[in-house]
Design a protein around this motif. Sequence first.
Motif, PDB file in Angstrom:
ATOM      1  N   GLY A  56       0.628  -1.177   0.150  1.00  0.00           N
ATOM      2  CA  GLY A  56       0.459   0.356  -0.062  1.00  0.00           C
ATOM      3  C   GLY A  56       1.112   1.384   0.111  1.00  0.00           C
ATOM      4  N   TRP A  57       1.757   1.062  -0.078  1.00  0.00           N
ATOM      5  CA  TRP A  57       2.986   2.148  -0.134  1.00  0.00           C
ATOM      6  C   TRP A  57       2.768   3.567  -0.919  1.00  0.00           C
ATOM      7  CZ3 TRP A  57       6.522   4.619  -3.034  1.00  0.00           C
ATOM      8  CH2 TRP A  57       7.076   5.737  -2.454  1.00  0.00           C
ATOM      9  N   GLY A  72      -2.903   3.231  -1.313  1.00  0.00           N
ATOM     10  CA  GLY A  72      -2.519   3.305   0.198  1.00  0.00           C
ATOM     11  C   GLY A  72      -2.831   5.119   0.468  1.00  0.00           C
ATOM     12  N   ASN A  73      -2.931   6.182  -0.988  1.00  0.00           N
ATOM     13  CA  ASN A  73      -2.614   7.067  -0.787  1.00  0.00           C
ATOM     14  C   ASN A  73      -3.755   7.534  -1.385  1.00  0.00           C
ATOM     15  OD1 ASN A  73      -0.593   7.567   0.871  1.00  0.00           O
ATOM     16  ND2 ASN A  73       0.380   6.299  -0.454  1.00  0.00           N
ATOM     17  N   ASN A  74      -4.932   7.047  -2.708  1.00  0.00           N
ATOM     18  CA  ASN A  74      -5.608   7.259  -3.408  1.00  0.00           C
ATOM     19  C   ASN A  74      -7.028   8.709  -2.375  1.00  0.00           C
ATOM     20  OD1 ASN A  74      -7.822   5.667  -2.928  1.00  0.00           O
ATOM     21  ND2 ASN A  74      -5.831   4.414  -3.762  1.00  0.00           N
ATOM     22  N   GLY A  75      -7.832   9.107  -3.412  1.00  0.00           N
ATOM     23  CA  GLY A  75      -8.849   9.604  -2.738  1.00  0.00           C
ATOM     24  C   GLY A  75      -9.931   8.581  -2.017  1.00  0.00           C
ATOM     25  N   ILE A 129     -12.470  -7.125   6.494  1.00  0.00           N
ATOM     26  CA  ILE A 129     -10.986  -5.878   5.976  1.00  0.00           C
ATOM     27  C   ILE A 129     -11.896  -4.460   7.210  1.00  0.00           C
ATOM     28  CG2 ILE A 129     -10.021  -4.349   4.928  1.00  0.00           C
ATOM     29  CD1 ILE A 129     -10.023  -6.726   3.165  1.00  0.00           C
ATOM     30  N   PRO A 130     -11.687  -4.119   8.518  1.00  0.00           N
ATOM     31  CA  PRO A 130     -11.253  -2.954   8.617  1.00  0.00           C
ATOM     32  C   PRO A 130     -10.865  -1.285   8.101  1.00  0.00           C
ATOM     33  CG  PRO A 130      -9.970  -4.215  10.203  1.00  0.00           C
ATOM     34  CD  PRO A 130      -9.967  -4.868   8.720  1.00  0.00           C
ATOM     35  N   CYS A 131     -11.182  -0.715   7.025  1.00  0.00           N
ATOM     36  CA  CYS A 131     -11.826  -0.015   6.173  1.00  0.00           C
ATOM     37  C   CYS A 131     -12.884   0.891   5.652  1.00  0.00           C
ATOM     38  CB  CYS A 131     -10.825  -0.289   4.952  1.00  0.00           C
ATOM     39  SG  CYS A 131     -11.557  -1.363   3.806  1.00  0.00           S
ATOM     40  N   GLU A 132     -13.403   1.642   7.237  1.00  0.00           N
ATOM     41  CA  GLU A 132     -14.328   2.430   7.249  1.00  0.00           C
ATOM     42  C   GLU A 132     -15.480   1.924   5.695  1.00  0.00           C
ATOM     43  OE1 GLU A 132     -12.472   5.822   7.770  1.00  0.00           O
ATOM     44  OE2 GLU A 132     -11.151   5.053   9.273  1.00  0.00           O
ATOM     45  N   ALA A 133     -15.394   1.204   4.516  1.00  0.00           N
ATOM     46  CA  ALA A 133     -15.759   0.982   3.773  1.00  0.00           C
ATOM     47  C   ALA A 133     -17.535   1.177   4.532  1.00  0.00           C
ATOM     48  CB  ALA A 133     -16.068  -0.223   3.382  1.00  0.00           C
ATOM     49  N   SER A 193      -5.956   1.555   5.096  1.00  0.00           N
ATOM     50  CA  SER A 193      -6.189   0.514   6.047  1.00  0.00           C
ATOM     51  C   SER A 193      -6.809  -1.151   4.820  1.00  0.00           C
ATOM     52  CB  SER A 193      -7.471   1.335   6.839  1.00  0.00           C
ATOM     53  OG  SER A 193      -6.963   1.587   7.968  1.00  0.00           O
ATOM     54  N   TYR A 194      -6.864  -0.465   3.822  1.00  0.00           N
ATOM     55  CA  TYR A 194      -7.996  -1.300   2.978  1.00  0.00           C
ATOM     56  C   TYR A 194      -6.370  -2.707   2.105  1.00  0.00           C
ATOM     57  CZ  TYR A 194      -9.901  -3.962  -0.831  1.00  0.00           C
ATOM     58  OH  TYR A 194     -10.406  -4.874  -1.882  1.00  0.00           O
ATOM     59  N   ALA A 195      -5.516  -1.642   1.067  1.00  0.00           N
ATOM     60  CA  ALA A 195      -4.614  -2.421   1.735  1.00  0.00           C
ATOM     61  C   ALA A 195      -3.959  -3.473   2.906  1.00  0.00           C
ATOM     62  CB  ALA A 195      -2.848  -1.216   0.998  1.00  0.00           C
TER      63      ALA A 195
END
Length: 428
Positions: free
Chosen positions: A65-66, A70-73, A119-123, A188-190
């Motif tokens: 995710g680097w 891991g850094n998109n919108g 997956i805990p990623c605020e989806a 978090s998703y990655a």
Amino acid sequence: MTTRLPLPPSLYADTAVAPIATPPLDVDKTVSVAIVGGGYTGLSTALYLAEQGVEALVLEAQEPGWGASGNNGGHTNPGLKHDPDQIEADFGADLGRRMIDFSYGTTNFTHDLIRRYQIPCEARQNGTLRAAYNEASAAAIENTAQQCIHRGMPVSFLNREQLREMTGTDRYIGAMLDTRGGDLHPLSYARGLARAAISAGAKVHEETPALSLRREGTRWRIETPRAIVHAEKVLLATNGFTDDLWPALRRTIVPVFSSIAATAPLSDAVARAIMPTRPVLYESGHITVYYRIDQHNRLLMGGRGPMRWIKSPNDVAYLMRYAERLWPQLKGVAWTHGWNSRLAITVDHYPHVHEPAENILISLGCNGRGVALSTAMGAQLARRLIGGPKVEIDMPITGIKPMPMHAFWPIGVTTAVIAGRVRDRLGI
């Protein structure tokens, strides 16, 4: 030896779930499939291979995710850049239809995967708005909406009054709402994808760049700083960070920076006034601006910025000024983070899948739709890696075609961004 670079100074880096251990590879390995690139495409493919009992090993130069993953919108947007009618015209009725069904189904696919692996990623799946602020763009978006409605998709076209209620601004005169869209916390998703892939049996190694790739007997040989990997098959999934590992591949994409600025948490009243139902939005302009309110009431504004790494929201001050133009009540609000990463743009704005040699598969060029598209591509690529050339996937497999004058892309992109902003201001 390599040293892992720090994550970009993003809101995500400060708030993501903890990563799973992915130690550097330090012993030689022989595997069925080696995957170069630990973003969504590589991790998703590794997960689907492992679920089917195929030994998959991911080599990531930094950490999962680097890069842009891991850094998109954080938007999960359905579809491709081109309209459904155009896709069918470009690729024919059969493949074109499959591309449409696949690409517009990527958001449901992604959110289903997140639920399946918890997956805990605020989806959230609160919809995607593609919005227009001039008549020409509104007409084009309405045409797109009609094409989608004709194909039975859960899409509607909204007028100015409906958009004012949904966005809290009178900027837009029309938009397409696709209820399948949504958002998530990208890093978090990655990390969750990496955890899911490892739990299924895949191996993931950070700080392990692929330094060279060549055929050795019946297998492919990948040299890394500390170890050699021998693999029956290889997937290259390096997207905006593609280098010269495979000849000419770097010259098939333009690695464009996309930047994001984030506010401190807004008051409940202000956040409700801006985006009460919490869809994500991207504008139909020459230079796309996109935004969302996250689960902690922060506004995240994204768009084109400098074609270099940034570290502060002041580096993309135009995004802050534009936010205040949309919502004057934001004047005086603190902007806490500004960051960017590189994504891959292709000349035709389609994702590219290549098979330049036996048992080599390449996937890159998400053109800004990488979250859902890359995730769903993982299952497609896994099928092809397992079944070989006889297995059809729902995207075209094409030859590698380097761009002419590729060395001048930084000048071209900078010029296009400036021209696009002028045209957007003039409404032309």
